[in-house]
Design a protein around this motif. Structure first.
Motif, PDB file in Angstrom:
ATOM      1  N   PRO A 178      -3.833  16.398  -5.810  1.00 53.43           N
ATOM      2  CA  PRO A 178      -2.703  16.449  -4.889  1.00 53.43           C
ATOM      3  C   PRO A 178      -2.729  15.372  -3.808  1.00 53.43           C
ATOM      4  N   ILE A 179      -3.688  14.456  -3.865  1.00 51.07           N
ATOM      5  CA  ILE A 179      -3.794  13.392  -2.881  1.00 51.07           C
ATOM      6  C   ILE A 179      -4.165  12.099  -3.585  1.00 51.07           C
ATOM      7  N   GLY A 180      -3.552  10.988  -3.178  1.00 50.27           N
ATOM      8  CA  GLY A 180      -3.865   9.717  -3.831  1.00 50.27           C
ATOM      9  C   GLY A 180      -3.344   8.539  -3.018  1.00 50.27           C
ATOM     10  N   ILE A 181      -3.960   7.387  -3.226  1.00 44.89           N
ATOM     11  CA  ILE A 181      -3.495   6.146  -2.608  1.00 44.89           C
ATOM     12  C   ILE A 181      -3.462   5.061  -3.667  1.00 44.89           C
ATOM     13  N   GLY A 182      -2.708   4.008  -3.391  1.00 46.47           N
ATOM     14  CA  GLY A 182      -2.612   2.902  -4.341  1.00 46.47           C
ATOM     15  C   GLY A 182      -2.354   1.580  -3.643  1.00 46.47           C
ATOM     16  N   HIS A 183      -2.470   0.504  -4.425  1.00 44.47           N
ATOM     17  CA  HIS A 183      -2.393  -0.845  -3.872  1.00 44.47           C
ATOM     18  C   HIS A 183      -1.879  -1.787  -4.950  1.00 44.47           C
ATOM     19  N   VAL A 184      -0.962  -2.670  -4.596  1.00 42.57           N
ATOM     20  CA  VAL A 184      -0.595  -3.800  -5.458  1.00 42.57           C
ATOM     21  C   VAL A 184      -1.016  -5.068  -4.738  1.00 42.57           C
TER      22      VAL A 184
ATOM     23  N   VAL B 106       0.843  -1.193   0.000  1.00 42.95           N
ATOM     24  CA  VAL B 106       0.000   0.000   0.000  1.00 42.95           C
ATOM     25  C   VAL B 106       0.879   1.243   0.000  1.00 42.95           C
ATOM     26  N   PHE B 107       0.327   2.337  -0.576  1.00 48.09           N
ATOM     27  CA  PHE B 107       1.084   3.579  -0.696  1.00 48.09           C
ATOM     28  C   PHE B 107       0.108   4.738  -0.797  1.00 48.09           C
ATOM     29  N   GLY B 108       0.477   5.884  -0.226  1.00 44.34           N
ATOM     30  CA  GLY B 108      -0.367   7.064  -0.333  1.00 44.34           C
ATOM     31  C   GLY B 108       0.437   8.330  -0.158  1.00 44.34           C
ATOM     32  N   VAL B 109      -0.021   9.426  -0.786  1.00 44.20           N
ATOM     33  CA  VAL B 109       0.621  10.732  -0.640  1.00 44.20           C
ATOM     34  C   VAL B 109      -0.437  11.816  -0.518  1.00 44.20           C
ATOM     35  N   VAL B 110      -0.060  12.917   0.117  1.00 47.42           N
ATOM     36  CA  VAL B 110      -0.921  14.094   0.211  1.00 47.42           C
ATOM     37  C   VAL B 110      -0.031  15.327   0.197  1.00 47.42           C
ATOM     38  N   GLY B 111      -0.554  16.403  -0.416  1.00 43.11           N
ATOM     39  CA  GLY B 111       0.178  17.666  -0.426  1.00 43.11           C
ATOM     40  C   GLY B 111       1.265  17.739  -1.471  1.00 43.11           C
ATOM     41  N   VAL B 112       1.105  17.023  -2.580  1.00 45.90           N
ATOM     42  CA  VAL B 112       2.079  17.067  -3.672  1.00 45.90           C
ATOM     43  C   VAL B 112       1.338  17.331  -4.976  1.00 45.90           C
ATOM     44  N   ALA B 113       2.014  17.929  -5.915  1.00 47.36           N
ATOM     45  CA  ALA B 113       1.440  18.081  -7.246  1.00 47.36           C
ATOM     46  C   ALA B 113       1.539  16.744  -7.975  1.00 47.36           C
ATOM     47  N   ASP B 114       0.499  16.381  -8.705  1.00 50.20           N
ATOM     48  CA  ASP B 114       0.514  15.151  -9.498  1.00 50.20           C
ATOM     49  C   ASP B 114       0.734  13.923  -8.622  1.00 50.20           C
ATOM     50  N   ALA B 115      -0.167  13.733  -7.646  1.00 48.26           N
ATOM     51  CA  ALA B 115      -0.038  12.633  -6.684  1.00 48.26           C
ATOM     52  C   ALA B 115       0.030  11.273  -7.358  1.00 48.26           C
ATOM     53  N   ALA B 116      -0.717  11.090  -8.457  1.00 54.04           N
ATOM     54  CA  ALA B 116      -0.786   9.773  -9.105  1.00 54.04           C
ATOM     55  C   ALA B 116       0.590   9.290  -9.549  1.00 54.04           C
ATOM     56  N   SER B 117       1.422  10.195 -10.020  1.00 53.32           N
ATOM     57  CA  SER B 117       2.752   9.787 -10.473  1.00 53.32           C
ATOM     58  C   SER B 117       3.599   9.307  -9.294  1.00 53.32           C
ATOM     59  N   PHE B 118       3.475   9.992  -8.141  1.00 48.57           N
ATOM     60  CA  PHE B 118       4.176   9.546  -6.950  1.00 48.57           C
ATOM     61  C   PHE B 118       3.671   8.172  -6.504  1.00 48.57           C
ATOM     62  N   VAL B 119       2.343   7.993  -6.546  1.00 55.21           N
ATOM     63  CA  VAL B 119       1.768   6.704  -6.129  1.00 55.21           C
ATOM     64  C   VAL B 119       2.241   5.592  -7.055  1.00 55.21           C
ATOM     65  N   ALA B 120       2.260   5.852  -8.369  1.00 56.13           N
ATOM     66  CA  ALA B 120       2.703   4.826  -9.320  1.00 56.13           C
ATOM     67  C   ALA B 120       4.154   4.430  -9.054  1.00 56.13           C
TER      68      ALA B 120
END
Length: 486
Positions: free
Chosen positions: A82-88, A18-32
């Motif tokens: 600017p906020i996103g989470i992800g899962h593998v 699991v992974f998540g970010v908040v407060g960044v531009a283009d959160a999806a790229s960080f999550v990927a």
């Protein structure tokens, strides 16, 4: 779709990441990027959810690897915010083998106070009981995953906001879990009261990140701040930073010791300790406990490599790459027909014949589950002309299934559940076979006195049969947990 390693069914399957970010531009790229670093924890499927002020919640769930699904500019453009989470994912509950898209996380729910998405690593051991109760009360499930229970429990909560609802829901859940969740503005993370599964907190610029392992923070250039504590919930916003809550009664930590042995990447940090250095220490302990005269110490790549280095350093026997891994043996290389399957591990591993011929070889591997792969590797080593083959295993015998987010065979299919160490040696037809002791493993992870049988510092149920959380659903189905007399 075949499993990640269609020619190797002799490893415990990693849980999920699991992974998540908040407060960044283009959160999806960080999550990927974070999910790419966590790909070893699940290769069947992945998903990302983001939120943007203009477009609202956006989600994409796909079968397959992160690199094949979340790298194109077109895909990333569909996941703004600017906020996103992800899962593998690797399926430990729900559908097996053929992953259904409905089981791919994160799961999303719309509540009275707004939407929320949730991604879960671990396993809810009372999920069947909860599912029955929820269905009887009118809940309609869309997946076969135990994680969906949390969404339905949140929907039925009377909490004032989504963090309150998640707290109330998790108090009804048993088992092991590390969770990342998100609302429109908040990133949430929570670990179960025993802290069985890992979750870490990082800082990236003015933003924050949550991840299963520190290696996922490294890939995005985030600073590792600390581990989320067992039983802790963190609520993070870009404006206020991290708020800490403790919704559960305090409990003694029982982190999964197999994370140190195999699951986590060697470049991660667990409990303030380098995973690589811990695995090297395991090899050193193994060399002390089970010495043998030999010419070479060879790892079974890649998971046996750090322990093999430790064994060689402690024993003084030269380390050598006697087995070479084909790094490009992927799931789509060739259809695994019966004829191809009969090639076994030769498609993935090849013996360095010039090095092995005439030598007494110590093979170091992380574990033995069914024993099928160990026999094939032994045959390959002997075919290459080795004089002797000695197996040294960097974990105790795996004799009990895990119910906390790891896909293990039924107990009767575990070699150590039905055979003694000597019987396993005869079954594998090797010159010697030795496992590290449970005390030795504890010493290697920093417990100088070994395992305290009255208060173990880790969850080691797969070795000891002592389950820190009762596997309620499995016991309901007839599973016999170990008794105190055993």
């Amino acid at each position: 779709m075949p499993p990640a390693h269609p020619f190797d069914d002799d490893k415990l399957r990693e849980e999920c990441g699991v992974f998540g970010v908040v407060g960044v531009a283009d959160a999806a790229s960080f999550v990927a990027l974070g999910l790419h670093a966590l790909q070893h924890r699940g290769q069947e499927a992945g998903g990302i959810v983001t939120h943007d002020a203009e477009t609202g919640f956006n989600q994409a769930r796909r079968i397959g690897l992160v690199r094949d699904n979340f790298t194109s500019p077109e895909m990333m453009a569909r996941l703004p915010g600017p906020i996103g989470i992800g899962h593998v994912r690797y399926s430990t509950t729900g559908s097996k083998g053929q992953t259904a898209i409905r089981d791919v996380q994160p799961f999303f729910g719309e509540f009275a106070m707004g939407g929320a998405a949730i991604a879960h690593n671990g396993n809810i051991t009372n999920a069947l009981q909860l599912r029955r109760e929820l269905i009887e009360r009118g809940s309609i499930f869309q997946s076969s995953s135990d994680s969906e229970c949390i969404i339905h429990l949140m929907a039925r909560s009377m909490g004032r906001n989504i963090p309150d609802r998640m707290e109330e829901a998790l108090r009804k859940v048993e088992g092991a879990f590390s969770i990342v969740a998100m609302t429109r503005t908040k990133l949430l993370g929570c670990r179960d009261p025993l802290g069985v599964r890992p979750l870490v907190l990082g800082k990236i610029g003015d933003g924050w990140a949550l991840a299963s392992e520190t290696c996922a923070l490294d890939i995005i250039g985030a600073e590792f701040v600390r581990e989320v504590k067992p039983g802790e919930m963190v609520v993070i916003t870009a404006e206020k930073g991290v708020e800490s809550h403790f919704p559960f009664r305090p409990n003694r930590s029982r982190f999964c010791i197999f994370e140190h042995v195999y699951f986590s990447r060697p470049d991660s940090i667990l409990g303030g300790r380098s995973v690589y250095e811990t695995r090297e220490n395991i090899g050193r302990e193994l060399a002390k406990e089970a010495p043998v005269e030999a010419d070479l110490v060879c790892p079974v790549p890649d998971s046996g490599t750090p322990a093999a280095i430790g064994y060689a350093l402690e024993s003084g026997i030269p380390y050598a790459m006697g087995i070479i891994r084909n790094q490009y043996m992927g799931r789509t290389f060739i259809e695994p027909t019966e004829q191809i399957r009969n090639m076994g591990v030769r498609l993935k591993l090849n013996v360095n014949r010039a090095l092995i011929k005439g030598k007494r070889v110590i093979l170091v591997d992380d574990s033995v589950v069914r024993g099928t792969t160990s026999r094939k590797i032994k045959e390959m080593i002997l075919d290459a002309g080795a004089a002797e083959v000695h197996f040294r295993i960097a974990s105790p015998p795996t004799a009990w299934p895990c119910f906390y987010g790891v896909d293990t065979p039924q107990r009767e299919k575990l070699l150590a559940a039905t055979m003694s160490e000597e019987e396993m040696r005869e079954h594998l037809e090797v010159d010697s076979l030795k496992f590290i002791s449970l005390d030795g493993l504890y010493r290697a992870v920093g417990e100088a006195q070994g395992r305290d049988d009255n208060a173990p510092a880790y969850c080691d149920a797969c070795f000891s049969g002592e389950y820190p959380v009762a596997p309620s659903d499995m016991m309901e189905q007839g599973f016999q947990a170990k008794t105190a007399a055993e």
